[in-house]
Design an enzyme around this catalytic site. Structure first.
Site, mmCIF file in Angstrom:
data_model
loop_
_atom_site.group_PDB
_atom_site.id
_atom_site.type_symbol
_atom_site.label_atom_id
_atom_site.label_comp_id
_atom_site.label_asym_id
_atom_site.label_seq_id
_atom_site.Cartn_x
_atom_site.Cartn_y
_atom_site.Cartn_z
ATOM 1 N N ALA A 121 -48.870 -4.475 5.765
ATOM 2 C CA ALA A 121 -49.800 -4.219 6.105
ATOM 3 C C ALA A 121 -50.634 -5.128 7.471
ATOM 4 O O ALA A 121 -51.640 -5.427 7.734
ATOM 5 C CB ALA A 121 -51.025 -4.329 4.774
ATOM 6 N N ARG A 125 -25.761 4.355 1.043
ATOM 7 C CA ARG A 125 -24.063 4.154 2.231
ATOM 8 C C ARG A 125 -24.894 2.713 3.166
ATOM 9 O O ARG A 125 -23.862 1.928 3.322
ATOM 10 C CB ARG A 125 -24.038 5.322 2.478
ATOM 11 C CG ARG A 125 -23.498 6.549 1.931
ATOM 12 C CD ARG A 125 -22.731 7.554 3.093
ATOM 13 N NE ARG A 125 -23.141 9.058 2.502
ATOM 14 C CZ ARG A 125 -22.280 8.770 1.713
ATOM 15 N NH1 ARG A 125 -21.545 8.432 1.528
ATOM 16 N NH2 ARG A 125 -22.399 10.706 1.240
ATOM 17 N N GLY A 139 -45.949 -2.467 -11.389
ATOM 18 C CA GLY A 139 -45.748 -1.334 -11.256
ATOM 19 C C GLY A 139 -46.244 -0.241 -10.437
ATOM 20 O O GLY A 139 -46.372 0.732 -10.951
ATOM 21 N N HIS A 186 -46.151 -1.759 -6.752
ATOM 22 C CA HIS A 186 -45.569 -2.156 -5.255
ATOM 23 C C HIS A 186 -44.140 -1.741 -5.921
ATOM 24 O O HIS A 186 -43.210 -1.605 -5.397
ATOM 25 C CB HIS A 186 -45.311 -3.255 -5.216
ATOM 26 C CG HIS A 186 -46.438 -3.790 -3.801
ATOM 27 N ND1 HIS A 186 -48.167 -4.248 -4.756
ATOM 28 C CD2 HIS A 186 -46.693 -4.454 -3.193
ATOM 29 C CE1 HIS A 186 -49.050 -4.249 -3.699
ATOM 30 N NE2 HIS A 186 -48.064 -4.329 -3.151
ATOM 31 N N ASP A 199 -48.662 -12.026 -4.747
ATOM 32 C CA ASP A 199 -48.820 -11.078 -3.299
ATOM 33 C C ASP A 199 -50.957 -10.557 -3.156
ATOM 34 O O ASP A 199 -51.074 -10.019 -2.720
ATOM 35 C CB ASP A 199 -47.978 -10.012 -3.248
ATOM 36 C CG ASP A 199 -48.142 -9.623 -1.255
ATOM 37 O OD1 ASP A 199 -48.379 -10.485 -0.827
ATOM 38 O OD2 ASP A 199 -47.340 -8.525 -1.391
ATOM 39 N N LEU A 255 -50.435 0.438 1.170
ATOM 40 C CA LEU A 255 -50.285 -1.119 -0.369
ATOM 41 C C LEU A 255 -50.848 -2.144 0.813
ATOM 42 O O LEU A 255 -50.117 -2.321 1.175
ATOM 43 C CB LEU A 255 -48.874 -1.271 -1.286
ATOM 44 C CG LEU A 255 -48.845 -0.485 -2.689
ATOM 45 C CD1 LEU A 255 -48.213 -0.202 -2.613
ATOM 46 C CD2 LEU A 255 -50.464 -0.584 -3.338
ATOM 47 N N GLY A 312 -50.891 -6.055 0.173
ATOM 48 C CA GLY A 312 -51.599 -6.490 -1.380
ATOM 49 C C GLY A 312 -51.716 -6.947 -2.885
ATOM 50 O O GLY A 312 -51.574 -5.375 -2.796
HETATM 51 ZN ZN ZN Z 1 -45.831 -9.266 2.638
#
Ligand code: ZN
Length: 375
Positions: free
Chosen positions: A134, A219, A240, A242, A265, A298, A300
């Site tokens: 963000a 990998r 739940g 993020h 956050d 998203l 925060g």
């Molecule tokens: Zn950040």
């Protein structure tokens, strides 16, 4: 003033047992086994070390990246969520605004009562243009070590999040770490090998594991894989949203109680009704569970630390003691705070009392009752 709290207590060895905590002049003077009936405060739930949040962008309508003085407003209210100390976080901003913002935070820290302001977490501006999350990519900067050393004043700056794969990043990591600043890897496209080079240079933490870093690949495990398999601790947003609860479980299994720190956050919308808010100069739209930019990314969270503690138990099945340590003991250790995160003689009397539903009943900072749930 001397007084005592008694009740089931989380001890530094991870056991929970009845104890009486004697507080003298803001410090824990003594912890004795059993409940002394003469104690002024008797807890029925659990007494834990106060929560320490290493990543908070703002809350209760205030955004630190917009006005640094508001750390005092947020410090006054964070004890509602069990937080007794926090590292206000400033996200990537126009270069010319940093000096003023840091000055404001210094003022806010002096004025703050309630939760302790531990210094600043500068998240950016030395981040990967490919993983801005963000943050406004227009304000990202290439690394200039001389500039960073002048800018990151260790009397105020506690954490710097940067992308370790950027040119000159390793020199910047060494220079910042030498000043006692915790350097964290985040908003990064680092490969596994680049992440390990960053760790060797002095990276001491990872910023919001999984988020704004290359996805864990079998990998090319990337920064996430490097954090999961190394001894470098990292923050985790256990809301739940993020990251999937199964990925939280994976992180807990890989890192254990010593290697993960719960972070919120949180943004200005935390503790506020759904609506439109500002994060780092950009509009965010908040609903019941998330905070997002207009394009849906998203931005925060609206998570609180007490909710994170309840979530991590639900997502991982870890013990209550482990969950509480992820919110207190481990962040204190990662930040090098010898007198916080433990209920032991000589430590600061920063305590949270949770009820049987793990809701915050009382919060104490330096032996002062700064929050009490209304009956
Ligand atoms: Zn950040």
């Amino acid at each position: 003033m001397t007084f005592a709290l008694a009740g089931p207590t989380l001890h530094p060895d991870g056991t929970i047992a009845d104890a009486t905590i004697v507080v003298e002049a803001g410090t824990i003077a003594e912890v004795t086994p059993g409940r002394d009936r003469r104690a002024a405060f008797v807890a029925t739930g659990i007494i834990a070390p106060g929560f320490i949040d290493m990543q908070v962008n703002g809350a209760y309508g205030f955004d630190f990246t917009t006005d640094g003085r508001t750390v005092a407003d947020v410090a006054a209210r964070l004890p509602e969520t069990g937080v007794t100390a926090f590292v206000p976080t400033v996200i990537t901003s126009p270069w010319e605004t940093y000096a003023g913002r840091l000055r404001e935070i210094r003022e806010g820290r002096q004025a703050a009562a309630g939760a302790e302001v531990l210094g600043v977490h500068l998240e950016g501006p030395y981040l990967s243009p490919r993983r801005p999350g963000a943050h406004n990519p227009a304000h990202l900067r290439p690394i200039d070590v001389a500039e960073i050393v002048r800018w990151a004043d260790p009397s105020l700056v506690r954490i710097v999040t940067l992308a370790p794969e950027l040119p000159a990043a390793l020199d910047a990591i060494r220079a910042l770490a030498a000043q006692g600043i915790l350097v964290s890897a985040g908003h990064s496209e680092a490969s596994f090998a680049q992440a390990l080079s960053g760790f060797a240079a002095g990276i001491g933490w990872g910023t919001h594991l999984y988020n704004t870093m290359t996805a864990l690949g079998h990998r090319e495990p990337g920064l996430a894989g490097a954090l999961l398999t190394s001894s470098v601790p990292c923050g985790l947003i256990a809301d739940g949203v993020h990251c999937h609860p199964a990925m939280v479980r994976l992180a807990y299994r890989a890192k254990g109680g010593e290697g993960l720190t719960l972070v919120t956050d949180a943004v200005a919308a935390m503790g506020m009704p759904a609506g439109r808010y500002i994060l780092g100069g950009r509009g965010v739209i908040v609903d019941a569970a998330t905070s997002r930019l207009a394009d849906g990314r998203l931005a925060g969270s609206t998570l609180t630390m007490d909710q994170a503690v309840r979530n991590i138990i639900e997502f991982t099945g870890c013990s209550l003691a482990q969950a509480l340590m992820l919110a207190s003991t481990t962040p204190a250790r990662v930040l090098g705070l010898a007198c916080k995160g433990r209920i032991a003689a000589g430590c600061d009397a920063d305590l949270v009392v949770l009820d049987d539903a793990l809701r915050v009943a009382q919060t104490w900072v330096g032996g002062k009752l700064v929050f009490e749930e209304a009956e």
